[in-house]
Design an enzyme around this catalytic site. Structure first.
Site, PDB file in Angstrom:
ATOM      1  CB  SER A  10      -1.039   0.061   1.169  1.00  0.00           C
ATOM      2  OG  SER A  10      -0.254  -0.450   2.300  1.00  0.00           O
ATOM      3  CG  ASN A  86       7.888  -4.810   0.344  1.00  0.00           C
ATOM      4  OD1 ASN A  86       9.138  -4.348   0.399  1.00  0.00           O
ATOM      5  ND2 ASN A  86       6.748  -3.924   0.887  1.00  0.00           N
ATOM      6  CE1 TYR A 151      13.601  -3.849   9.329  1.00  0.00           C
ATOM      7  CE2 TYR A 151      15.779  -3.639   9.100  1.00  0.00           C
ATOM      8  CZ  TYR A 151      14.588  -3.676   8.577  1.00  0.00           C
ATOM      9  OH  TYR A 151      14.418  -3.205   7.246  1.00  0.00           O
TER      10      TYR A 151
HETATM   11  P1  NAP Z   1       6.613   1.252   4.969  1.00  0.00           P
HETATM   12  O1  NAP Z   1       6.895   2.466   4.220  1.00  0.00           O
HETATM   13  O2  NAP Z   1       6.711   1.292   6.436  1.00  0.00           O
HETATM   14  O3  NAP Z   1       5.439   0.307   4.391  1.00  0.00           O
HETATM   15  C1  NAP Z   1       5.280  -0.839   5.234  1.00  0.00           C
HETATM   16  C2  NAP Z   1       4.319  -1.611   4.230  1.00  0.00           C
HETATM   17  O4  NAP Z   1       4.064  -2.882   4.997  1.00  0.00           O
HETATM   18  C3  NAP Z   1       2.983  -1.029   4.070  1.00  0.00           C
HETATM   19  O5  NAP Z   1       2.445  -1.444   3.082  1.00  0.00           O
HETATM   20  C4  NAP Z   1       2.248  -1.873   5.310  1.00  0.00           C
HETATM   21  O6  NAP Z   1       0.892  -1.846   5.412  1.00  0.00           O
HETATM   22  C5  NAP Z   1       2.691  -3.117   5.219  1.00  0.00           C
HETATM   23  N1  NAP Z   1       2.602  -3.872   6.568  1.00  0.00           N
HETATM   24  C6  NAP Z   1       3.359  -3.485   7.559  1.00  0.00           C
HETATM   25  N2  NAP Z   1       3.088  -4.823   8.371  1.00  0.00           N
HETATM   26  C7  NAP Z   1       2.160  -5.568   7.730  1.00  0.00           C
HETATM   27  C8  NAP Z   1       1.533  -6.989   8.008  1.00  0.00           C
HETATM   28  N3  NAP Z   1       1.896  -7.463   9.256  1.00  0.00           N
HETATM   29  N4  NAP Z   1       0.982  -7.583   7.087  1.00  0.00           N
HETATM   30  C9  NAP Z   1       0.724  -6.878   5.823  1.00  0.00           C
HETATM   31  N5  NAP Z   1       1.630  -5.795   5.392  1.00  0.00           N
HETATM   32  C10 NAP Z   1       1.874  -5.080   6.193  1.00  0.00           C
HETATM   33  O7  NAP Z   1       7.962   0.100   4.635  1.00  0.00           O
HETATM   34  P2  NAP Z   1       9.186   0.375   3.548  1.00  0.00           P
HETATM   35  O8  NAP Z   1      10.218   1.089   3.868  1.00  0.00           O
HETATM   36  O9  NAP Z   1       8.400   0.513   1.962  1.00  0.00           O
HETATM   37  O10 NAP Z   1       9.817  -1.299   3.621  1.00  0.00           O
HETATM   38  C11 NAP Z   1       9.290  -2.243   2.926  1.00  0.00           C
HETATM   39  C12 NAP Z   1      10.454  -3.593   3.149  1.00  0.00           C
HETATM   40  O11 NAP Z   1      11.739  -3.034   2.906  1.00  0.00           O
HETATM   41  C13 NAP Z   1      10.232  -3.864   4.527  1.00  0.00           C
HETATM   42  O12 NAP Z   1      10.532  -5.490   4.544  1.00  0.00           O
HETATM   43  C14 NAP Z   1      11.558  -3.169   5.076  1.00  0.00           C
HETATM   44  O13 NAP Z   1      12.231  -3.882   6.233  1.00  0.00           O
HETATM   45  C15 NAP Z   1      12.504  -3.147   3.916  1.00  0.00           C
HETATM   46  N6  NAP Z   1      13.549  -2.235   4.118  1.00  0.00           N
HETATM   47  C16 NAP Z   1      13.297  -0.761   3.924  1.00  0.00           C
HETATM   48  C17 NAP Z   1      14.372   0.047   3.995  1.00  0.00           C
HETATM   49  C18 NAP Z   1      14.166   1.540   4.181  1.00  0.00           C
HETATM   50  O14 NAP Z   1      15.100   1.963   4.360  1.00  0.00           O
HETATM   51  N7  NAP Z   1      12.919   1.840   3.923  1.00  0.00           N
HETATM   52  C19 NAP Z   1      15.547  -0.503   4.164  1.00  0.00           C
HETATM   53  C20 NAP Z   1      15.959  -1.756   4.136  1.00  0.00           C
HETATM   54  C21 NAP Z   1      14.872  -2.748   4.003  1.00  0.00           C
HETATM   55  P3  NAP Z   1      -0.295  -0.686   5.718  1.00  0.00           P
HETATM   56  O15 NAP Z   1       0.088   0.643   4.971  1.00  0.00           O
HETATM   57  O16 NAP Z   1      -1.552  -1.012   5.848  1.00  0.00           O
HETATM   58  O17 NAP Z   1       0.313  -0.116   7.255  1.00  0.00           O
END
Ligand code: NAP
Length: 242
Positions: A10, A86, A151
């Site tokens: 989302s 993801n 994490y």
């Molecule tokens: P984000 O902006 O916080 O978005 C998180 C997404 O995951 C949202 O769509 C959220 O849904 C959904 N979500 C959370 N808990 C969930 C659950 N239990 N079941 C289903 N959906 C769930 O995160 P992001 O930064 O895009 O990160 C995405 C992935 O990349 C994660 O695995 C994160 O660890 C990894 N990552 C991110 C970074 C970074 O710097 N951003 C770096 C390394 C790795 P809602 O919108 O409904 O809340």
């Protein structure tokens, strides 16, 4: 028919991946836990362009909800041919302040979510003798970091899962790979505050944070342009860790 299920799509990296994959010809399932508004907005945007997209609410930590989500995708589009694990959560804590409840929850979502989703889509992939699974880890899945023990542990485990499952599923024609993003400009990192993010950007050799679309490109590469690649971890981190 190319059918992609992208968990946690989302917002952030997942949303960018859903958009990129839809443009590359995938029918996409956008999964969310709370932000129905954001998921529906993205479905509308894609369908307006004539692309195929649905959204389904499911907590990836809930195996039954995941099964229902996969059934819904199968009814709408057919079996999932590409799974992008993801969905993820994070919080920074000193180790002594991590509660047992948080430790369990972050493992249930970040690692258990991969387990539940892979188990739900695998029967069809095995039957078809083809399929692609992409897990999203992190630079903290390859290196340690202070205040990131929970994490980082889940993200290290995702790399272990990727490599072992890749070895197990390669003879069945199924590829399993991983993307390890660096610091990407999404809601997840905003808790760090502007000052810290600016400082981090200075430490990154490319001199800036990554964009969600740049991770989506790595996902598309592994899905559509890397047919002889399995069990690999692609770092998309601006050279943060070299
Ligand atoms: P984000 O902006 O916080 O978005 C998180 C997404 O995951 C949202 O769509 C959220 O849904 C959904 N979500 C959370 N808990 C969930 C659950 N239990 N079941 C289903 N959906 C769930 O995160 P992001 O930064 O895009 O990160 C995405 C992935 O990349 C994660 O695995 C994160 O660890 C990894 N990552 C991110 C970074 C970074 O710097 N951003 C770096 C390394 C790795 P809602 O919108 O409904 O809340």
């Amino acid at each position: 028919m190319k059918v992609a299920l992208i968990t946690g799509s989302s917002r952030g990296i997942g949303a960018a991946a859903a958009e990129t994959l839809a443009r590359a010809g995938y029918a996409v399932c956008i999964n969310y836990i709370e932000r129905q508004d954001k998921a529906e907005e993205l479905v509308e945007k894609l369908t307006r362009e004539g692309l195929q997209a649905i959204c389904v609410q499911a907590d990836v930590a809930d195996a039954q909800a995941v099964k229902r989500m996969v059934q819904r995708v199968e009814q709408e589009f057919g079996p999932v041919t590409l799974l992008v694990n993801n969905a993820g959560i994070s919080e920074q804590h000193q180790f002594q302040d991590i509660s047992p409840e948080w430790w369990k929850r972050i493992f249930d979502v970040n690692l258990g979510g991969c387990f539940n989703c892979i188990q739900a889509v695998l029967p069809h992939m095995l039957h078809e003798h083809s399929g692609c699974i992409i897990n999203i880890s992190s630079i903290w899945g390859q290196h340690g970091a202070s205040c990131e023990v929970a994490y980082s542990s889940t993200k290290h485990a995702i790399i272990g899962l990727t490599r072992s499952l890749a070895a197990e599923l390669a003879p069945s024609g199924i590829r399993v790979n991983c993307v390890a993003p660096g610091v990407i400009d999404t809601d997840m990192v905003q808790v760090l505050g502007k000052e810290t993010l600016d400082m981090l950007a200075e430490e990154i050799p490319l001199g800036r944070l990554g964009k969600p679309q740049e991770i989506a490109q790595s996902i598309l590469f592994l899905a559509d342009y890397a047919s002889y690649t399995t069990g690999q971890v692609i770092a998309s981190d601006g050279g943060f860790i070299l």
